[in-house]
Design a protein around this motif. Structure first.
Motif, PDB file in Angstrom:
ATOM      1  N   TYR A 134      -2.853 -19.307 -19.582  1.00  0.00           N
ATOM      2  CA  TYR A 134      -2.779 -20.015 -20.863  1.00  0.00           C
ATOM      3  C   TYR A 134      -2.245 -19.120 -21.988  1.00  0.00           C
ATOM      4  CZ  TYR A 134      -6.006 -22.635 -17.960  1.00  0.00           C
ATOM      5  OH  TYR A 134      -6.580 -23.297 -16.914  1.00  0.00           O
ATOM      6  N   LEU A 137       0.384 -20.341 -24.931  1.00  0.00           N
ATOM      7  CA  LEU A 137       0.019 -21.164 -26.077  1.00  0.00           C
ATOM      8  C   LEU A 137       0.150 -20.342 -27.366  1.00  0.00           C
ATOM      9  CD1 LEU A 137      -3.117 -22.972 -24.632  1.00  0.00           C
ATOM     10  CD2 LEU A 137      -0.759 -23.783 -24.686  1.00  0.00           C
ATOM     11  N   ALA A 231     -10.584 -24.259 -26.586  1.00  0.00           N
ATOM     12  CA  ALA A 231      -9.958 -25.354 -27.326  1.00  0.00           C
ATOM     13  C   ALA A 231     -10.611 -25.562 -28.693  1.00  0.00           C
ATOM     14  CB  ALA A 231     -10.028 -26.645 -26.506  1.00  0.00           C
ATOM     15  N   ASP A 241      -1.929 -28.874 -31.107  1.00  0.00           N
ATOM     16  CA  ASP A 241      -1.268 -29.076 -29.816  1.00  0.00           C
ATOM     17  C   ASP A 241      -1.939 -28.246 -28.718  1.00  0.00           C
ATOM     18  OD1 ASP A 241       0.480 -30.793 -31.020  1.00  0.00           O
ATOM     19  OD2 ASP A 241       2.061 -29.299 -31.307  1.00  0.00           O
ATOM     20  N   ASP A 242      -2.233 -26.986 -29.032  1.00  0.00           N
ATOM     21  CA  ASP A 242      -2.906 -26.130 -28.045  1.00  0.00           C
ATOM     22  C   ASP A 242      -4.310 -26.646 -27.740  1.00  0.00           C
ATOM     23  OD1 ASP A 242      -0.641 -24.634 -28.262  1.00  0.00           O
ATOM     24  OD2 ASP A 242      -1.536 -23.042 -29.465  1.00  0.00           O
ATOM     25  N   ILE A 244      -5.522 -29.757 -27.954  1.00  0.00           N
ATOM     26  CA  ILE A 244      -5.568 -30.997 -27.167  1.00  0.00           C
ATOM     27  C   ILE A 244      -5.141 -30.728 -25.726  1.00  0.00           C
ATOM     28  CG2 ILE A 244      -3.211 -31.855 -27.585  1.00  0.00           C
ATOM     29  CD1 ILE A 244      -4.533 -34.605 -28.124  1.00  0.00           C
ATOM     30  N   TYR A 245      -4.238 -29.775 -25.510  1.00  0.00           N
ATOM     31  CA  TYR A 245      -3.842 -29.428 -24.139  1.00  0.00           C
ATOM     32  C   TYR A 245      -5.020 -28.824 -23.370  1.00  0.00           C
ATOM     33  CZ  TYR A 245      -1.871 -26.665 -20.343  1.00  0.00           C
ATOM     34  OH  TYR A 245      -1.627 -26.102 -19.121  1.00  0.00           O
ATOM     35  N   LEU A 246      -5.722 -27.879 -23.985  1.00  0.00           N
ATOM     36  CA  LEU A 246      -6.844 -27.227 -23.318  1.00  0.00           C
ATOM     37  C   LEU A 246      -8.001 -28.199 -23.092  1.00  0.00           C
ATOM     38  CD1 LEU A 246      -6.851 -23.808 -25.211  1.00  0.00           C
ATOM     39  CD2 LEU A 246      -6.248 -24.173 -22.824  1.00  0.00           C
ATOM     40  N   THR A 247      -8.212 -29.118 -24.042  1.00  0.00           N
ATOM     41  CA  THR A 247      -9.301 -30.090 -23.880  1.00  0.00           C
ATOM     42  C   THR A 247      -9.010 -31.038 -22.722  1.00  0.00           C
ATOM     43  OG1 THR A 247      -9.683 -29.974 -26.266  1.00  0.00           O
ATOM     44  CG2 THR A 247     -10.712 -31.778 -25.078  1.00  0.00           C
ATOM     45  N   ARG A 248      -7.782 -31.515 -22.631  1.00  0.00           N
ATOM     46  CA  ARG A 248      -7.431 -32.398 -21.514  1.00  0.00           C
ATOM     47  C   ARG A 248      -7.489 -31.653 -20.184  1.00  0.00           C
ATOM     48  NH1 ARG A 248      -2.508 -35.525 -24.694  1.00  0.00           N
ATOM     49  NH2 ARG A 248      -3.822 -37.163 -25.609  1.00  0.00           N
ATOM     50  N   ARG A 249      -7.117 -30.392 -20.214  1.00  0.00           N
ATOM     51  CA  ARG A 249      -7.224 -29.591 -18.992  1.00  0.00           C
ATOM     52  C   ARG A 249      -8.689 -29.407 -18.600  1.00  0.00           C
ATOM     53  NH1 ARG A 249      -5.346 -28.911 -14.298  1.00  0.00           N
ATOM     54  NH2 ARG A 249      -5.339 -26.782 -13.501  1.00  0.00           N
ATOM     55  N   GLU A 252      -9.896 -32.516 -16.961  1.00  0.00           N
ATOM     56  CA  GLU A 252      -9.402 -32.678 -15.594  1.00  0.00           C
ATOM     57  C   GLU A 252     -10.238 -31.889 -14.587  1.00  0.00           C
ATOM     58  OE1 GLU A 252      -5.358 -31.465 -15.714  1.00  0.00           O
ATOM     59  OE2 GLU A 252      -4.673 -33.197 -16.867  1.00  0.00           O
TER      60      GLU A 252
END
Length: 378
Positions: A134, A137, A231, A241-242, A244-249, A252
């Motif tokens: 990561y 980012l 996040a 942007d960073d 929301i990417y880490l939260t969605r990851r 998952e």
């Protein structure tokens, strides 16, 4: 004879050098270790190790300072005889990553207790790791430039449910001492890295918090809890942007047996900051389904309900105006081009073309031939 004499001199010189090196070398084998009177514990009995008495005239209990000169000796002295075997105790006073002096209270048999730090060791996660998945980012790349933004609400992680409303009474220093003790016991634990990172979130040091989370992710790159905490740090610093990417990851890789209400709540907060109120409401309502009565999610929903739904966003309005003006300019330019082509087609010829005129008249049934009138004879 000369060759024999030179050989003897060479051997003598070599032996002299070896003996001088042995004398100057402080060998660890010269250390004297012995058992205490009960023959249950190994204690120091005189060596080159640095053991300094601390005001023994005022402290008869025997408070002494033990340095880190020999880690092997520290490990051995933590071994005690229980029954028919030797068992290693926890080494409270031994620090693997620092050179700070520790105070150890020892009795006459060499047993240690009531350990206090003479000099505070630094609470960090060790040397920063070289790479994680990561690091691309922006918020992580700029970790050395982040401002100091404390997050006092992170203390809720370390408090019990009965004391969560009294965050003003939260003792950060006690938490620091507790984490230092845990670091001495398990210095290479992913969970410890995560806790130290959250501690620095309370303090507001984003760089140290990110470094701790990076070290945890270097060992466990798909740890949902660490990803979510990282996040939250970037969301506080407005790297949306960073975040929301880490939260969605994190969502998952969250195990199915654990609730993901924290991930949904974080997504709702980030989307609310973006201005996407409809999608944010969906995530916040899902949060309340998984964790009913969660007050921050309820407050966020009420704030979005008070925002007028018919109000256009300023950026949307500017885009619409620009599109309308662009369409008008295209229409006006096309009209000008059409009028220019029509005027070019209706140009009057400079020279009279008789043949062309004649053909035109013939097309209308006329002729340019002039017939002379016949004479009438009397």
């Amino acid at each position: 004879m000369n060759s024999i004499t030179s050989f003897q001199n060479l051997v003598t010189l070599t032996l002299y050098v070896l003996v001088s090196e042995i004398i100057s070398t402080n060998s660890r084998t010269s250390t004297l270790w012995k058992l205490n009177p009960d023959r249950t514990k190994i204690i120091e009995g005189g060596s080159f190790y640095k053991v300094v008495s601390y005001r023994e005239d005022q402290d008869p209990s025997g408070l002494r300072f033990i340095t880190e000169d020999d880690p092997v000796f520290n490990i051995i002295t933590s071994t005690v005889h229980l029954g028919r075997s030797w068992v290693k105790e926890k080494v409270e006073y031994y620090c693997t990553n620092c050179h700070n002096l520790k105070a150890v209270k020892m009795d006459k048999y060499g047993n240690s207790s009531n350990i206090d730090n003479v000099k505070d060791e630094v609470l960090d996660c060790g040397k920063p790791v070289n790479f994680t998945y990561y690091d691309n980012l922006i918020g992580i790349l700029n970790r050395s430039k982040h401002p100091n933004v404390p997050e006092p609400q992170v203390a809720l992680i370390f408090t019990k449910k009965s004391k969560r409303k009294n965050l003003q009474d939260f003792d950060v220093d006690a938490l620091e001492r507790k984490l230092k003790k845990a670091k001495r016991e398990k210095p290479k634990s992913v969970q410890l890295y995560n806790q130290i990172g959250n501690f620095w979130r309370i303090k507001g040091d984003a760089e140290k918090a990110i470094e701790c989370f990076r070290r945890a992710l270097a060992v466990s790159p798909y740890n949902a809890e660490v990803l979510l905490n990282l996040a939250r740090v970037l969301f506080t610093l407005q790297y949306l942007d960073d975040a929301i990417y880490l939260t969605r990851r994190s969502l998952e890789v969250q195990p199915p047996d654990k609730g993901a209400w924290q991930q949904y709540f974080t997504l709702g907060e980030i989307l609310k900051a973006y201005g996407h109120y409809q999608e944010a409401s969906i995530h916040l309502k899902h949060t309340l389904e998984l964790k009913p009565g969660f007050e921050p999610a309820q407050i966020a929903l009420k704030e979005m309900e008070n925002v007028p739904t018919a109000t256009l966003h300023i950026y949307t309005l500017v885009i619409i105006i620009c599109l309308v003006l662009g369409c008008l300019l295209v229409i006006l330019s096309s009209v000008d081009n059409t009028s220019d082509t029509e005027y070019a087609e209706v140009k009057i010829p400079k020279h009279f073309n008789r043949s062309a005129t004649t053909r035109a008249l013939r097309s209308f049934g006329l002729s340019q031939k002039h017939t002379r009138p016949k004479r009438i004879l009397a």
